[in-house]
Motif scaffolding. Structure first.
Motif: not given
Length: 466
Positions: A292-316
């Motif tokens: 909702k806030k365009k922020i992923i609120n992941g933590t070590a206890i409750a990790p969250k999922r992020l989906v991104i376009p498959k990207t090239g190694y140069q962006y890693y």
């Protein structure tokens, strides 16, 4: 004569099949629709006062029969009426044909995990037009249009950071679980689809009134929207399958690429992710619509999922830096109460005042120890230690001790213990409707607490609710 008719029908079907050749995709963008999230009415089932009396077109019936798998695709004047309506919405169905290439594989995987017919995926067409930000007039939200209470009953989370009803993956698994339970209770796929619109209890009451388990027999006893909902679903399946025959051209979706899924254990802004991999923020938000806030609120206890376009190694390197750079911000998670308009219209009850614990100051007498004082006030020795910050059990005459005799724990205010409630099933009750009545209870927890293998319950049954 019979052979002549069969020959003509075969020729018609052959011509119809030739009409189903692929059509070249048209360039278009619908990112704006998928990344803007204003409240929008999602009533996708137009009301039909009187069905069009067109008679039963044999061609349409043959087409529906040819694509039928598990869910019955009955043909009648009601279905024909919605086919006529939907085939005129060429631009909208062109958009959905493009989006289906991304969303349908997600839906199919979730449905398969619960052994639900894959045709159910087309219900999302009627529900939300494949818009994850769709919100109905009464608060139903997301691709599968979950109401708040039903969403919680099926394990979806809604708080100030996330609305999992908008998550294509989470919501699809919840929808699949609902259909599993509905089919187990009702024993018919068209009835299960009707229940998804108006609730299993309403469908069961219609069954009892009609004395039948056939949707078309009980249709007149269902709410008006639901009576139109099933024929609209059948029409949506038809139009998605026979789009080319009606000159509906698929449009390229904004997700015309492969994606990767990353587990995030930090607070990360979607805008920073987009910049790191040279993508538009709108694209990343469209792939992750539940934040909702365009922020992923992941933590070590409750990790969250992020989906991104498959990207090239140069962006890693840039991406890893963003993912490991924990944002500094207020992290308090506030659970949502409800956004069901029907609940919000109800008068709010006055807040109950929390009683403050009664304080007694005890002056230690000669010869007294903690055990004797604890017995005198019917409290625990450990409570006395905590209330008075005592490290050892040694006390001296004249020492003043704070005592809260009305409490039952070492805390200032007692914490409520989990309470086991026995609930007697009433007529029209379902596991999901029962779960909605109790905070923190889900259909899965009810099944586990009562050793239920299916969602089928009967009137008078006693259920444990914790």
């Amino acid at each position: 004569m019979r052979k002549l008719i069969l020959t003509i029908l075969t020729f018609v079907i052959a011509l119809d099949a030739l009409a189903q050749v692929p059509v070249k995709l048209q360039n278009d963008t619908i990112l704006k629709r998928l990344t803007n999230a204003p409240l929008s009415d999602t009533i996708a089932v137009p009301s039909i006062e009187q069905p069009l009396l067109l008679g039963q077109s044999l061609l349409y019936k043959l087409r529906l029969d040819s694509i039928k798998q598990t869910v019955p695709l009955d043909y009648n004047e009601y279905v024909q009426s919605y086919i006529d309506i939907y085939t005129k919405r060429k631009a909208m169905y062109g958009d959905m044909l493009g989006l289906s290439g991304y969303y349908f594989p997600i839906f199919e995987k979730a449905l398969k995990s619960y052994n639900i017919p894959t045709e159910i995926k087309y219900l999302s067409i009627v529900e939300s037009s494949l818009n994850p930000h769709a919100v109905s007039r009464v608060g139903a939200t997301g691709l599968w249009q979950f109401m708040f209470g039903t969403a919680k009953a099926y394990g979806l989370n809604m708080d100030n950071f996330v609305d999992e009803r908008k998550d294509p993956v989470q919501a699809s698994y919840a929808a699949a679980a609902y259909f599993r339970d509905a089919y187990e209770e009702l024993g018919d796929w068209l009835l299960a689809i009707a229940a998804y619109n108006c609730g299993k209890g309403n469908v069961q009451r219609a069954i009892d009134k009609a004395g039948s388990r056939n949707f078309w027999d009980i249709r007149r006893f269902l709410p008006k929207e639901t009576s139109n909902y099933v024929p609209a679903f059948i029409a949506a399946v038809y139009v998605m399958k026979y789009a080319n025959a009606h000159q509906i051209v698929p449009k390229i979706a904004p997700f015309a690429f492969k994606t990767d899924t990353i587990v995030v254990r930090n607070f990360v802004a979607l805008a920073d992710v987009a910049k790191a991999i040279d993508q538009k923020e709108e694209t990343i938000f469209a792939l992750n619509p539940s934040y909702k806030k365009k922020i992923i609120n992941g933590t070590a206890i409750a990790p969250k999922r992020l989906v991104i376009p498959k990207t090239g190694y140069q962006y890693y390197p840039q991406l890893f830096e963003v993912l490991n750079n924990d944002l500094e911000m207020d992290r308090e998670v506030i659970l949502a109460s409800t956004d069901d308009v029907r609940d919000l219209r109800k008068k709010t009850l006055p807040k109950r005042e929390i009683p403050q614990p009664k304080l007694i100051v005890h002056k230690v007498l000669p010869g007294q120890n903690l055990t004797a004082i604890a017995n005198q006030y019917k409290v625990e020795v450990q409570d006395l230690k905590v209330w008075n910050n005592l490290v050892a059990s040694t006390i001296i005459p004249g020492q003043k001790l704070k005592i809260y005799p009305d409490t039952v724990s070492h805390k200032m205010l007692p914490k409520a213990k989990p309470v086991l409630v026995n609930y007697k099933v009433k007529q029209g009750d379902t596991l999901s409707s029962i779960a909605e009545k109790f905070d923190g209870v889900t259909v899965a927890s009810l099944k586990q607490a009562n050793g239920l293998k299916s969602a089928k319950i009967t009137e008078g049954m006693l259920l444990k609710v914790m």
